[in-house]
Design a protein around this motif. Sequence first.
Motif, short mmCIF file in Angstrom:
data_model
loop_
_atom_site.label_atom_id
_atom_site.label_comp_id
_atom_site.label_asym_id
_atom_site.label_seq_id
_atom_site.Cartn_x
_atom_site.Cartn_y
_atom_site.Cartn_z
N THR A 10 -41.44 -46.28 -35.76
CA THR A 10 -41.14 -46.76 -34.42
C THR A 10 -42.24 -46.25 -33.50
OG1 THR A 10 -39.78 -44.83 -33.89
CG2 THR A 10 -38.66 -46.75 -34.81
N ARG A 11 -42.48 -47.00 -32.44
CA ARG A 11 -43.61 -46.70 -31.57
C ARG A 11 -43.12 -46.03 -30.29
NH1 ARG A 11 -48.72 -48.33 -31.34
NH2 ARG A 11 -48.43 -49.93 -32.92
N GLY A 12 -43.88 -45.05 -29.83
CA GLY A 12 -43.61 -44.39 -28.56
C GLY A 12 -44.90 -43.89 -27.95
N GLU A 13 -45.15 -44.25 -26.71
CA GLU A 13 -46.34 -43.81 -25.99
C GLU A 13 -47.62 -44.06 -26.79
OE1 GLU A 13 -46.06 -43.00 -22.97
OE2 GLU A 13 -43.88 -42.85 -22.96
N GLY A 14 -47.69 -45.22 -27.46
CA GLY A 14 -48.91 -45.58 -28.16
C GLY A 14 -49.04 -44.99 -29.54
N ARG A 15 -48.11 -44.12 -29.95
CA ARG A 15 -48.17 -43.53 -31.27
C ARG A 15 -47.02 -44.06 -32.12
NH1 ARG A 15 -48.82 -37.12 -30.90
NH2 ARG A 15 -48.70 -37.47 -33.16
N ARG A 16 -47.20 -43.95 -33.42
CA ARG A 16 -46.15 -44.39 -34.33
C ARG A 16 -45.58 -43.18 -35.06
NH1 ARG A 16 -45.80 -49.76 -35.00
NH2 ARG A 16 -44.80 -49.62 -37.04
N PHE A 17 -44.26 -43.13 -35.13
CA PHE A 17 -43.56 -42.02 -35.77
C PHE A 17 -42.63 -42.59 -36.84
CE2 PHE A 17 -44.55 -40.62 -31.49
CZ PHE A 17 -45.13 -39.37 -31.72
N LEU A 18 -42.73 -42.07 -38.04
CA LEU A 18 -41.83 -42.48 -39.10
C LEU A 18 -40.53 -41.71 -38.96
CD1 LEU A 18 -41.55 -44.23 -41.67
CD2 LEU A 18 -42.29 -42.22 -42.97
#
Length: 204
Positions: A10-18
């Motif tokens: 999922t994406r947040g503030e331009g970064r992707r976190f698994l």
Amino acid sequence: MRDETAARATRGEGRRFLIEPATVADVPGIVEALVDAVAVAYRDLKVEPGKEGVPAMIRDLTHRKPREFEELIAGGGRVFVHRTADGRIAGFAQFSHVRTDASAIPFTFFEGWHVLREYRGTGLAKSLLRLVLLESGDVEIRTMTTRDSPAWTVFKEKLGCVETGGLTPTPAPLAMAGLDARQQSLVLTRAKRRELLDGWLAGF
């Protein structure tokens, strides 16, 4: 079986976190993130004279929570984590399966989400919250939090939750530590949930 939504990035503030379902092996890291969050969230609460306050609360959590999380996860409870490259738990979210209340209204109870201090401002908290909204489905999301705490401010001012009912007494573990942490029930309506997802939690 791993949920397809939970297993994707999922994406947040331009970064992707698994964001993935937690395993029992993640429990030490989950407790670490919880204790780190409590140290910040409760530091400004009033403390009863003669009581320790936050240090006592942290000792209680460190003693009590590992077994609770182990039993919850082993029993299919909904806890989701983001693991760093070296396997550390940077943050987690906990919420219930869909329930129905006495009026047959379906809802999810959101226990909360916690991110290590060094990962705040990275978008991880937003990614965890988005996962909760997606996984809950088209139902109300209910929670309970300490009135006027940082979490209460986020739920009320940033997410648009509404208060339901009056204040309830401080939970026993916090009261034993001498903390004044009266609780407020809050609900995120179905319409507000959809609005947040449509805007991808813009501004959060």
